[in-house]
Write a protein that holds these residues in place. Structure first.
Motif, PDB file in Angstrom:
ATOM      1  N   LYS A  25     -46.370 -26.359  21.260  1.00 39.09           N
ATOM      2  CA  LYS A  25     -46.024 -25.677  20.233  1.00 39.09           C
ATOM      3  C   LYS A  25     -45.005 -24.280  20.783  1.00 39.09           C
ATOM      4  O   LYS A  25     -45.621 -23.737  21.868  1.00 39.09           O
ATOM      5  N   SER A  26     -44.186 -24.019  20.149  1.00 41.70           N
ATOM      6  CA  SER A  26     -43.516 -22.461  20.420  1.00 41.70           C
ATOM      7  C   SER A  26     -43.972 -21.447  19.758  1.00 41.70           C
ATOM      8  O   SER A  26     -44.541 -21.464  18.720  1.00 41.70           O
ATOM      9  N   GLN A  28     -42.502 -19.305  18.658  1.00 37.18           N
ATOM     10  CA  GLN A  28     -41.513 -18.857  17.420  1.00 37.18           C
ATOM     11  C   GLN A  28     -41.769 -19.708  16.186  1.00 37.18           C
ATOM     12  O   GLN A  28     -41.253 -19.640  15.201  1.00 37.18           O
ATOM     13  N   GLN A  55     -39.725 -27.688  17.519  1.00 32.82           N
ATOM     14  CA  GLN A  55     -40.167 -26.321  17.910  1.00 32.82           C
ATOM     15  C   GLN A  55     -38.954 -25.470  18.322  1.00 32.82           C
ATOM     16  O   GLN A  55     -38.030 -26.021  19.039  1.00 32.82           O
ATOM     17  N   LYS A  56     -38.864 -24.354  17.808  1.00 34.66           N
ATOM     18  CA  LYS A  56     -37.822 -23.388  17.896  1.00 34.66           C
ATOM     19  C   LYS A  56     -37.671 -22.863  19.630  1.00 34.66           C
ATOM     20  O   LYS A  56     -38.640 -22.851  20.216  1.00 34.66           O
ATOM     21  N   MET A  58     -37.183 -24.763  21.720  1.00 33.40           N
ATOM     22  CA  MET A  58     -37.654 -25.860  22.825  1.00 33.40           C
ATOM     23  C   MET A  58     -36.615 -27.107  22.592  1.00 33.40           C
ATOM     24  O   MET A  58     -35.684 -27.366  21.727  1.00 33.40           O
ATOM     25  N   ARG A 221     -31.681 -23.856  26.525  1.00 31.61           N
ATOM     26  CA  ARG A 221     -32.894 -24.044  26.032  1.00 31.61           C
ATOM     27  C   ARG A 221     -33.423 -22.538  25.699  1.00 31.61           C
ATOM     28  O   ARG A 221     -33.378 -21.525  26.669  1.00 31.61           O
ATOM     29  N   GLY A 222     -34.294 -22.173  24.784  1.00 30.11           N
ATOM     30  CA  GLY A 222     -34.707 -20.850  24.452  1.00 30.11           C
ATOM     31  C   GLY A 222     -33.860 -20.320  23.673  1.00 30.11           C
ATOM     32  O   GLY A 222     -34.471 -19.791  22.459  1.00 30.11           O
ATOM     33  N   THR A 225     -32.445 -24.454  19.557  1.00 28.29           N
ATOM     34  CA  THR A 225     -33.494 -25.666  19.215  1.00 28.29           C
ATOM     35  C   THR A 225     -32.603 -26.844  19.555  1.00 28.29           C
ATOM     36  O   THR A 225     -31.431 -27.068  19.074  1.00 28.29           O
ATOM     37  N   ASP A 241     -39.242 -30.542  26.478  1.00 25.37           N
ATOM     38  CA  ASP A 241     -40.499 -30.150  26.319  1.00 25.37           C
ATOM     39  C   ASP A 241     -41.322 -31.140  25.681  1.00 25.37           C
ATOM     40  O   ASP A 241     -42.614 -31.301  26.062  1.00 25.37           O
TER      41      ASP A 241
END
Ligand SMILES: Nc1ncnc2c1ncn2[C@@H]1O[C@H](COP(=O)(O)OP(=O)(O)OP(=O)(O)O)[C@@H](O)[C@H]1O
Ligand SMILES: [Mg+2]
Length: 278
Positions: A25-26, A28, A55-56, A58, A221-222, A225, A241
């Motif tokens: 899980k992120s 965010q 996940q945001k 990722m 990434r980061g 998404t 991820d």
């Protein structure tokens, strides 16, 4: 056991256990929530009860044998399937909690939030500069300073600035395949999307160009998404991820990439990632 009993006990190809989840899980939260999503091309069901979230910030990889529905699922995320005759869906795809198949959705605006990169680089037959600024010009933005800034920002983000800065007015068609694919990523990034959807973005590229795209994905990434369809397990293992393993339109297992590849929870996933079928 008699032969008849052996047959009866063997799992049928179309019998599926519920999806097994162990995704990371992120902090965010999720950018995309796919809930009980089914899709039919005419009478043929291509996606069955797909439920998973991306996940945001990722990178999520979609893997599975040819025809299992990876591209169909990816294209469902920005409604690229809308124009297919006889298409029917049920369930939901939520972007930031908002159902993209709900009434009154502006599909053009949605696609701007969900940039797409295809298998084969598809630059337009125009200059590098005009390719990158295309999404802005479609929106009626003509101010040179804004367009110039966007070109530099997007080409830098796509790790193409150094190679392209002295030839911005040249045709994009004169670039190498790997450069063209990075240009397509720059064009997708230019409209400031939240999500980047990539359907086998390296399959037409040589190993060096592939490595550049993989590095780029790691850099993006980061900030974005990213959802990537790939036939290369090593690529999925390197860049993502979380990984979803799909089979015959079902999400068999969705989990942390390292676990999916080294210690999958489902026998069918294990058979695929160890090359027993595919
Ligand atoms: N436009 C379409 N009309 C009808 N059937 C389609 C259409 N697109 C895909 N399908 C079918 O839906 C199923 C899933 O196809 P999809 O292209 O999503 O698979 P995939 O996992 O991306 O495969 P590949 O790895 O070969 O790209 C297949 O059985 C395919 O034949
Ligand atoms: Mg495909």
């Amino acid at each position: 056991m008699t032969p008849a009993q052996t047959l009866a006990a063997a799992p049928r190809e179309d019998q599926f256990e519920p999806t097994v989840y162990h995704e990371q899980k992120s902090a965010q939260g999720s950018a995309l929530d796919i809930r009980d999503f089914n899709l039919w091309y005419g009478a043929k069901q291509a996606l069955h009860d797909n439920t998973l979230d991306m996940q945001k910030g990722m990178v999520t990889a979609l893997i599975g044998p040819s025809g299992c529905g990876k591209s169909t699922l990816l294209r469902s995320l920005n409604r690229m399937n809308d124009l297919v005759d006889g298409l029917r869906i049920s369930g939901q795809v939520l972007v930031d909690g908002f159902d993209i198949y709900g009434p009154g959705v502006d599909v053009i605006a949605l696609r701007k939030r969900m940039g797409m990169v295809f298998q084969k680089p598809n630059p337009f037959a125009m200059s590098i500069y005009d390719n990158v600024t295309y999404p802005l010009r479609v929106d009626g933005i003509t101010k040179k300073s804004i367009l110039d800034d966007t070109v530099e920002r997007a080409l830098r983000a796509a790790a193409l600035w150094d190679e392209a800065k002295d030839r911005l007015k040249d045709s994009a068609l004169g670039m190498s395949g790997g450069q063209q694919q990075r240009l397509c990523i720059a064009r997708a990034v230019a409209s400031d999307p939240e999500v980047l959807l990539m359907d086998e973005p390296c399959s037409a590229l040589d190993p060096i160009a592939t490595a550049k795209i993989e590095n780029l994905i790691t850099e993006l990434r980061g900030q974005y998404t990213i959802v990537i369809v790939t036939h290369s397990m090593s690529q999925a293992a390197r860049v993502s991820d979380n990984t979803a393993f799909m089979y015959l339109g079902h999400i068999v297992e969705y989990g942390a990439t390292e676990t999916v590849f080294t210690n999958p929870k489902v026998v069918r996933t294990n058979d695929y990632v160890t090359g027993r079928f595919g």
